[in-house]
Structure formats: C-alpha cells, structure tokens
Design a protein around this motif. Structure first.
Motif, PDB file in Angstrom:
ATOM      1  N   VAL A 110      41.552  46.790  36.846  1.00  0.00           N
ATOM      2  CA  VAL A 110      40.474  47.231  35.660  1.00  0.00           C
ATOM      3  C   VAL A 110      38.899  46.803  35.804  1.00  0.00           C
ATOM      4  O   VAL A 110      37.588  48.128  35.637  1.00  0.00           O
ATOM      5  CB  VAL A 110      40.702  46.051  34.149  1.00  0.00           C
ATOM      6  CG1 VAL A 110      39.218  46.759  33.295  1.00  0.00           C
ATOM      7  CG2 VAL A 110      42.109  46.247  33.617  1.00  0.00           C
ATOM      8  N   LYS A 111      38.701  46.005  36.177  1.00  0.00           N
ATOM      9  CA  LYS A 111      37.055  46.052  37.328  1.00  0.00           C
ATOM     10  C   LYS A 111      36.596  46.415  38.174  1.00  0.00           C
ATOM     11  O   LYS A 111      35.494  46.085  38.456  1.00  0.00           O
ATOM     12  CB  LYS A 111      36.589  44.038  36.629  1.00  0.00           C
ATOM     13  CG  LYS A 111      37.186  43.388  35.353  1.00  0.00           C
ATOM     14  CD  LYS A 111      36.723  42.297  35.106  1.00  0.00           C
ATOM     15  CE  LYS A 111      36.207  41.397  34.315  1.00  0.00           C
ATOM     16  NZ  LYS A 111      35.002  40.466  33.688  1.00  0.00           N
ATOM     17  N   ILE A 139      43.495  42.500  36.592  1.00  0.00           N
ATOM     18  CA  ILE A 139      42.393  42.845  36.523  1.00  0.00           C
ATOM     19  C   ILE A 139      41.532  42.640  37.581  1.00  0.00           C
ATOM     20  O   ILE A 139      40.630  43.989  36.878  1.00  0.00           O
ATOM     21  CB  ILE A 139      41.707  40.964  35.965  1.00  0.00           C
ATOM     22  CG1 ILE A 139      40.751  40.985  35.085  1.00  0.00           C
ATOM     23  CG2 ILE A 139      41.750  40.155  37.264  1.00  0.00           C
ATOM     24  CD1 ILE A 139      40.642  41.358  33.403  1.00  0.00           C
ATOM     25  N   TYR A 195      28.321  30.948  37.252  1.00  0.00           N
ATOM     26  CA  TYR A 195      30.130  31.155  36.298  1.00  0.00           C
ATOM     27  C   TYR A 195      30.892  30.918  38.176  1.00  0.00           C
ATOM     28  O   TYR A 195      31.803  30.779  37.859  1.00  0.00           O
ATOM     29  CB  TYR A 195      29.987  32.304  35.609  1.00  0.00           C
ATOM     30  CG  TYR A 195      31.250  32.734  35.874  1.00  0.00           C
ATOM     31  CD1 TYR A 195      32.495  31.858  34.479  1.00  0.00           C
ATOM     32  CD2 TYR A 195      31.927  33.648  35.861  1.00  0.00           C
ATOM     33  CE1 TYR A 195      33.865  31.857  34.571  1.00  0.00           C
ATOM     34  CE2 TYR A 195      32.794  33.830  35.795  1.00  0.00           C
ATOM     35  CZ  TYR A 195      33.576  32.985  34.979  1.00  0.00           C
ATOM     36  OH  TYR A 195      35.235  33.673  34.755  1.00  0.00           O
ATOM     37  N   THR A 237      37.317  26.911  41.440  1.00  0.00           N
ATOM     38  CA  THR A 237      39.039  27.105  41.148  1.00  0.00           C
ATOM     39  C   THR A 237      39.945  27.165  41.763  1.00  0.00           C
ATOM     40  O   THR A 237      41.165  26.486  42.641  1.00  0.00           O
ATOM     41  CB  THR A 237      39.036  27.870  40.084  1.00  0.00           C
ATOM     42  OG1 THR A 237      39.151  28.549  39.735  1.00  0.00           O
ATOM     43  CG2 THR A 237      38.481  26.776  38.985  1.00  0.00           C
ATOM     44  N   ARG A 251      43.548  25.180  44.511  1.00  0.00           N
ATOM     45  CA  ARG A 251      44.553  26.299  43.676  1.00  0.00           C
ATOM     46  C   ARG A 251      45.889  25.716  44.420  1.00  0.00           C
ATOM     47  O   ARG A 251      46.891  25.729  43.780  1.00  0.00           O
ATOM     48  CB  ARG A 251      44.307  27.766  44.628  1.00  0.00           C
ATOM     49  CG  ARG A 251      44.714  28.909  44.281  1.00  0.00           C
ATOM     50  CD  ARG A 251      45.637  28.793  42.650  1.00  0.00           C
ATOM     51  NE  ARG A 251      44.425  29.389  41.949  1.00  0.00           N
ATOM     52  CZ  ARG A 251      44.732  31.617  41.362  1.00  0.00           C
ATOM     53  NH1 ARG A 251      45.372  31.621  41.916  1.00  0.00           N
ATOM     54  NH2 ARG A 251      43.819  31.561  41.181  1.00  0.00           N
ATOM     55  N   PRO A 271      45.992  40.232  40.538  1.00  0.00           N
ATOM     56  CA  PRO A 271      46.125  40.827  39.476  1.00  0.00           C
ATOM     57  C   PRO A 271      45.759  41.222  38.754  1.00  0.00           C
ATOM     58  O   PRO A 271      44.940  41.842  39.009  1.00  0.00           O
ATOM     59  CB  PRO A 271      45.535  38.677  38.519  1.00  0.00           C
ATOM     60  CG  PRO A 271      45.765  37.519  39.560  1.00  0.00           C
ATOM     61  CD  PRO A 271      45.382  38.625  40.963  1.00  0.00           C
ATOM     62  N   ALA A 287      31.185  28.171  39.869  1.00  0.00           N
ATOM     63  CA  ALA A 287      32.596  27.361  39.787  1.00  0.00           C
ATOM     64  C   ALA A 287      33.940  27.866  39.426  1.00  0.00           C
ATOM     65  O   ALA A 287      34.631  27.141  39.663  1.00  0.00           O
ATOM     66  CB  ALA A 287      31.966  27.273  38.250  1.00  0.00           C
ATOM     67  N   PHE A 288      33.867  29.809  39.048  1.00  0.00           N
ATOM     68  CA  PHE A 288      35.263  30.358  39.768  1.00  0.00           C
ATOM     69  C   PHE A 288      35.759  29.810  40.594  1.00  0.00           C
ATOM     70  O   PHE A 288      36.743  29.676  40.810  1.00  0.00           O
ATOM     71  CB  PHE A 288      35.006  31.355  38.600  1.00  0.00           C
ATOM     72  CG  PHE A 288      36.333  31.984  38.534  1.00  0.00           C
ATOM     73  CD1 PHE A 288      37.894  31.940  37.712  1.00  0.00           C
ATOM     74  CD2 PHE A 288      36.721  33.373  39.163  1.00  0.00           C
ATOM     75  CE1 PHE A 288      38.060  32.400  37.203  1.00  0.00           C
ATOM     76  CE2 PHE A 288      38.257  33.577  39.536  1.00  0.00           C
ATOM     77  CZ  PHE A 288      38.224  33.594  38.068  1.00  0.00           C
TER      78      PHE A 288
END
Lengths: 201, 641
Positions: free
Chosen positions: B369-370, B366, B584, B591, B595, B364, B587-588
């Motif tokens: 960008v990061k 993003i 966080y 996920t 998947r 992705p 936790a992420f």
C-alpha cells in the motif's frame, strides 16, 4: 465489512452491558467503587499489607495490568481500523506492538494465577440455569481461547511462512478474533460486576 | 412515393461512400500497406526504394546529392503523420497530457552556476525551453544527440524566425526510424549524434545507416549555402570545413535501385540503450562485467515486451497511474503489478510471457500500500549516501569521444526514495536546480545564459572552472554583488534572485536573505530499471534491510548540491524526501532490534497459555462427560457408583 461488523457487535454488546446493569440497578458510582477500590488495594495497599502474601499481590497486580494493557491494545487497534477506517500504522502500530508484548507476559501470569480459581468443579455441573460463577468461568476460558487464536495469528506472521494473501488472512483472523474477544470481555465485565456485588452483599 | 430496388441500392451506396469519406477525414491519415497486419508472424523483408526530402527517388547511377528521407522512404508504406504523434516525438504538443514527470533534458552551464531541468512537456519542476530563451535549434544543439528526431526538429511553426537560414541549410530533423528499428550491426547511433552536433539534420539518419556516409558541417556553412549546389561553396570559403554531402554505398543497391534494411519485428534493446542507459559512478563504474543485466532482459525479454506500442507509437511508459481511466488490457498488463500480481486489475493479463507471481513471504501487505514495487526491486541498493548516476541523455553517453569522468556534471543522485503524487514511495533520480532568476509575483523565472554570462564574468573567473567533480560555489558576498549588478543592469526594475540547493537567495537591504521555497525544491523522476531479481531485492535478507537503526533506505543521506558556499556539504536524510519523521522511524527500527525477543517471549507465552487452557478445559470436559454418564445411568435405574 469488518468495520461495519465491529460497530454493530461492539455497540450491541455495550448496549446490552448498560441495559443489564440498569436492570440490576447497578450505577456507575458503584462500579467505580468496586474497581477503583480493587486497583488501589492491589497497587498500593497490596504491597504495604503485611498479611497479604506475594502470591496475592502478584495475582491482583497482574490482573489489573492485563486489563490496562488490554484497553491500550483495544484503543490502538480499534481506533484506526474502526473509527478512522484506515490501516493501523505509525504511532498506533508501535504502541500496539509494544503493548502486545507486555500483554502476553502479563496475561500469561494472570492466567497461571487465576486458572485454578476458574476450574470447573463437579458441584457446579450440571445446573438447569447459568449461574454467575459458571458464566464467569466459561467467559474466562473463551477469552483465553480467543487470545490464543489472536496470538497464534500474529506469531505466524512474524515468520516468512506465508505470502501476501496468507498474511492478509492471518491479519483477518487476528482482527476478527480480537473483535469477538472484545465482545467477550464486555460480557465478562458484566458478570464480574454482578459477581463482585453478590460477594459484597 | 414508390422506391425501386435500384433506387434503394443507390441511396445505400451513397450513404456508405459518405461514411467512408467522413471516416477517412476523421482519422487524419489513411492507413498504408505497412500499417495493416496480414496476420503472418514472419517479419516482412524491407527491400525498399529510397527517396530524398524532395520525394525524388534516389537511383544507383545518379550523382545524388541529398540524403534519403525517412519521411518519404519509410512513409511509402507507413503513415508518417500517425507515427509522428507518438511518445518520442510529441513532447512539444501541449494538448497531450504530460504524464508522470520523467527524465528532463538537463541544461548545465557550470561556468554560470546554472543547472536547469528542461522539457517541452508540462512537468512540474521542469522549465519550458522557450522560457529560458532557447530556440528549437538551440535545443537540438544541446540535446539533439539523444533525440529520435521529429517533433521540434521538423515543425516549422515551432522554429524561430532568426534561425530561418540555418534551418534551410540543416534541413529538418525528421523522425529517425532507424534509431529504433534498424538492426543492421553497421547502424551507428553515435554517428547519428555526431551528424546532429554538426547540424546535419537532413543527413543524420543517412550518416548513421549502413547505406551511406556523410561528410561536412552544415553548422559551419554560411547562411546563403545552397544545398542543391554545394560546389558553389568552394567560391565562398573552403579553407577549413567541407559542405555536408552524402555518399551512398552503391553495392547496397540492387538492380531495381532498392536497398535492404534489417528491420526485425522487435526492437533490439541495444538500440533503446543508446538513449536509455544509466551507470552508477561508484566502484563498479569502470567494471561493466560486475554489473548484472536487468532481470527481464537476462530472462530473454526485450524492452518492447512491456514498453510496447501500436502504429501510433504511443509507447506504454508502464507506471501505475498511466492506465487509470483506460481499459486497454495491454496498458494494465504492462505495469509490474498488472503483469505479476493475480487479479489486481480486470484489464490486466497477469502472467504474460511467463511472469512469475510472487508470494512475498513474510512481507506484510502494508508494504504494497505504501511502496511501489520499484523500491525493493529497481536500481542499486541504497547506500549510506545516494550514488551519483550518469545517464545517456544527461551525460551524452555513447558518443564519439564522450567524457568518461565519473563525476561529470550534472550530478544526478540515485536512488533517492521520494513520495509520489499517489502517496506511495518510489525510487527517484534527483538533481538540484541552480539558476539566476527574475522574481515576479512570487514566481521565479530563470534568466537566459546571454543575460547572465557577461555580468557574472565581471565577478568570477569562469575559465578556471571545470565541468566535473565538485559543483562550483560562490560566497554570499559574491552572490550579493552579482544580484546588485543584475538589478542595476535591468531597466525593467525586476527583482533578481539566485536559486540553488533548494533555497532562494535574494537581496534584503544590501544583505543576502536565504529562504526555503517549495517551488525551488529538487527535481526528481522515478526510475524502474535495472530490475533486480527477488533474491537481490530489498527485504530478501529480512526486515533489517530497511527496518534497522542505520538502514540506508530510511537514513541514507542525500547531498544537497548548492552553488552557495554557506550551504556547502549539507546532507538530508531520505526520510525527508519520503515525508516521514526520522525520529519515529528510528524508534520503529529499534522495535525490530527486539524482534527476536518478541518472538521468543510470544512463543513461550503461547505455549504456557495453551498448556493451561488444554489442562483446565480438558478437566472441565472430563467432569462434563462423567456427569453425563452418571445422569444416563441414573435414568437407566443404575447406581452412580
């Protein structure tokens, strides 16, 4: 562009929604009564009602869960992108993804339970003007179509099939389909309120 | 007034001449024959006369005493004064923007528990050598082995008056043009370093070249040593060291007293590597054959294909914000993005030299960008704990008899993923500064070694401390005792502190108070090499490379190297350096564990939804067509049945 269009369409849809309700003299108290009663009936009363079948209970519960999850998805998706003008990341992203998974399940159940009720019948067509029932059915299937597009765009992103540009296009497809979905849901809510009022009268 | 043709011509000629004069004075140095390209792609052969630092020609049959000078030998055809403003020589010049923080010169004095990042450039977190009482000669003694000369090595105004006589003997450390440009296999950069260590600055380029050999130690010569008459030294003292002396290989001179230098158009990567090598002190440390070359070099590119420069030698460093505000297409094209990504910058010539444009399938946007490109493509893959790395400049790699101990000080940890000033994450090399300092107005100024060693020696026994393996530590009571001694010895009444492991230790009513202080954080600098190919990048094996519960990218540990025993063996998660919340990210990452379930459920749901949709909308369409058919038949006066 997306941000501007979102503001424009959502505000226009909400304005139309509230003006139309006002025109039909439907107040917020009445709406609250309709939906709060329904929610209570489904979540609490539904289970304790001995006459209510499991089918009936599941049908109502799945509908309200779907609506609730849609609201979560709408807020977590639109708030960063439209209100803040930033990419959806962090907690918003995590809640959005997890809610989306539950939403797909609940919407599938809801669709299976409610599809038959929304089938087009020979008696309904053609009419010279759009009836509330007909509008509800059309909007219901339009919502389904837009959800299919939104889901498909995300599913394709979960596989390494597209490059950066392709994935950006898929994100755009998802965002725009969800924007139109939100507008459609607002119209659907309006017709649903009209329909419930008509039924209660 | 009547103007004749001749009059107009004269006025025009004078004006043109004036413009030329003013142009010449504006560009402080006129261009020379070697500075202007004639268009031929064949490199010019460098068969040249040699000149010494007094600009006297060196003749084959002379009994020449002095080495050749690059300033006067290369300077015949190339503008030395333009070149000397280039990136490798301008660190001292405060009028030049320092740019992104780079690798500092690391001052290590483990016996005094001191580790300081030093730079003449104004980099945040690095200390100016002048601030820690290091003269330019001190600095060259410490770090000159891996400097290309010029800058502080030759500017009189930067030199300390107390070193005057030493500079007279050593001579100036001119720009060593050969360090980068001499492709002669007999050119020996290690010999250059050796000459610098001996303070044979004037002799260093000659000693490294294939033209001459240099013997002797300027460092050991007395202050009144006469470079023009070294034999007088015999009258002073010749028991252990000989005076510096260049001996030319006469076979290298032709009948016109010219010598050949092998100067190709492109700088050879091996020459860059002398100052810009790095090696991980892990299982591959002694196994060079197991290490892959940077993919660009493996594919046939050289360092200067990206890190290029014009005559000004203002070399492109190649980081993203370097070209901000500039419109030079070469700058824009010399970043990863400028070369590999289509249309990201108007100035960029993407696809130069066959650079492939990556599709980044399944990643992705993003991420772009990061994360800087280097996160996934540079250095080694992150491990449970950041590796130790040795670099040419910090550990004097490539020198004769260099220390090959893998855990030699300074301990540089790599890769450590750090958020940069642009808010993007990039891999860094990281050190933990440690020093005794004086606190004034909230700021801490490191003490010079001469201020520390005597006082510290009264409390610890430095002779027992080694320069490798575990960084040495003091207990709090010793730190307190040393700080009390500093305070007693300091007549100015300054408050003394000890900074180590990102914390500041100070006396608070006789006891030690430890606080974290932003300015005392670790010092880190971005790196981009060696670049790994796409197939070896982070993410090539899937999202789990980073987004997993125990991913080294997010949850790898960085060791906090502290000189305080009370802080020993402390680890920090990579997320701290990225400015991210560890919980966080856990936790992420969780996920992603689900998947595959997410995919299966979503696909199954989509199939059911689509079937129901197709079924019911088809039914609606059938009804619509049937009704349309019936209406048209009615209109045609036919029966509906």
């Amino acid at each position: 562009m997306y941000r501007f269009l979102s503001f424009l369409l959502l505000i226009a849809a909400f304005v139309y929604f509230f003006l139309s309700l006002r025109k039909n003299r439907i107040g917020s108290k009445e709406i609250r009564g309709m939906f709060a009663g329904g929610l209570a009936k489904s979540l609490a009363g539904g289970w304790t009602n001995k006459d209510g079948s499991l089918y009936f209970k599941l049908k109502l519960i799945s509908y309200y869960i779907t609506v609730f999850l849609f609201l979560v998805l709408f807020i977590t998706g639109m708030f960063p992108a439209v209100a803040l003008g930033v990419r959806m990341t962090g907690l918003f992203l995590m809640i959005h993804v997890e809610s989306a998974l539950l939403f797909t399940i609940s919407f599938t159940v809801t669709l299976v339970f409610w599809a038959h009720r929304h089938q087009f019948t020979d008696a309904e067509m053609p009419h010279n003007r759009l009836t509330t029932d007909m509008a509800l059915k059309l909007l219901f299937w339009l919502i389904t179509l837009l959800i299919i597009i939104a889901m498909l765009s995300i599913i394709l992103m979960l596989f390494p099939l597209f490059g950066t540009d392709g994935m950006e296009n898929l994100v755009d497809i998802h965002r725009y389909s969800v924007l139109f979905l939100s507008v459609t849901v607002i119209f659907h809510s309006y017709y649903l309120i009209l329909h419930n009022r008509k039924r209660s009268q | 007034m009547k103007l004749s043709f001749a009059g107009i011509f004269n006025v025009f000629a004078v004006a043109t001449f004036s413009m030329l004069i003013s142009f010449e004075s504006a560009s402080s140095q006129p261009l020379k024959i070697g500075d202007i390209r004639d268009g031929s792609k064949t490199p010019p052969l460098h068969i040249i006369n040699l000149y010494d630092s007094d600009s006297l020609q060196i003749l084959r049959n002379d009994n020449t005493l002095l080495p050749f000078s690059t300033r006067f030998s290369c300077g015949v055809c190339h503008s030395y004064d333009i070149v000397r403003k280039g990136l490798h020589f301008n660190a001292h010049d405060r009028s030049i923007a320092p740019g992104r923080a780079g690798e500092p010169d690391i001052y290590v004095d483990w016996q005094n528990y001191t580790l300081l990042p030093l730079s003449y450039r104004n980099w945040t977190g690095a200390f100016n050598p002048r601030g820690v009482a290091l003269t330019t000669m001190d600095y060259l003694n410490l770090f000159g082995t891996h400097m290309a000369g010029g800058g502080i090595g030759e500017i009189d105004s930067l030199q300390s008056p107390e070193d005057y006589s030493r500079w007279e003997i050593s001579g100036k450390l001119e720009i060593n043009c050969l360090a980068c440009h001499d492709a002669d296999p007999q050119y020996d950069p290690a010999e250059y370093s050796s000459q610098v260590q001996k303070q044979n600055y004037r002799w260093a380029p000659s000693g490294a070249s294939a033209i001459a050999g240099v013997k002797g130690y300027a460092k050991k010569m007395p202050d009144n040593f006469d470079k023009y008459n070294p034999l007088t030294y015999a009258d002073i003292d010749r028991r252990s060291f000989s005076p510096p002396l260049a001996t030319y290989d006469l076979s290298k001179f032709d009948s016109n007293n010219k010598v050949f230098f092998n100067i190709p158009r492109k700088v050879q990567p091996e020459l860059c590597y002398f100052c810009h090598s790095s090696v991980y002190a892990d299982e591959s440390y002694l196994n060079q054959w197991t290490e892959d070359e940077d993919i660009h070099v493996a594919k046939g590119l050289t360092c200067t294909d990206c890190h290029s420069n014009g005559l000004d030698h203002n070399m492109i460093r190649g980081y993203r914000s370097e070209h901000a505000g500039k419109d030079e297409s070469m700058l824009g094209s010399s970043t990863c993005e400028g070369c590999h990504m289509v249309g990201k910058s108007n100035a960029a010539k993407f696809g130069r030299l066959g650079a492939p444009v990556p599709s980044h399938k399944g990643i992705p946007s993003i991420h772009f960008v990061k994360l800087e490109c280097t996160v996934c493509h540079s250095g080694k893959e992150p491990k449970e704990r950041a590796n130790l790395i040795k670099t040419s400049r910090a550990h004097r790699l490539g020198l004769h008899k260099t220390n090959t101990e893998p855990e030699l000080f300074p301990h540089i940890q790599s890769p450590v993923y750090v958020r940069n000033k642009d808010g993007m994450i990039e891999p860094h090399n990281l050190i933990w500064p440690s020093y005794w300092g004086r606190k004034r107005g909230g700021e801490v100024f490191p003490l010079g070694t001469h201020e520390v060693e005597n006082i510290l020696a009264a409390h610890v026994t430095p002779d027992t401390l080694r320069g490798y393996r575990k960084w040495h530590q003091l207990d709090d009571s010793t730190i307190a005792a040393v700080l009390r001694s500093f305070t007693t010895a300091d007549s100015s009444g300054g408050e003394h502190v000890f900074v180590t492991g990102g914390k500041i230790f100070e006396l608070d009513g006789g006891r030690i108070r430890v606080t974290e202080y932003d300015a005392m954080k670790s010092y880190s600098w971005a790196f981009a090499h060696a670049v790994r190919p796409a197939s070896r990048s982070l993410g090539a094996k899937g999202c789990g490379d980073c987004h997993s519960f125990y991913s080294n990218f997010f949850f790898g540990d960085v060791y906090i190297e502290s000189s305080a025993k009370s802080e020993r063996d402390t680890l920090r998660s990579m997320t701290d350096f990225m400015g991210l919340n560890s919980m966080y990210q856990k936790a992420f990452s969780l996920t992603f564990f689900f998947r595959s379930w997410l995919k299966a459920i979503m696909i199954a749901s989509l199939v059911i939804i689509s079937l129901v949709f197709v079924l019911y909308t088809s039914k609606g369409i059938l009804l619509l067509t049937a009704r349309a058919s019936s209406i048209s038949r009615k209109n045609a006066g036919q029966s509906d049945v």
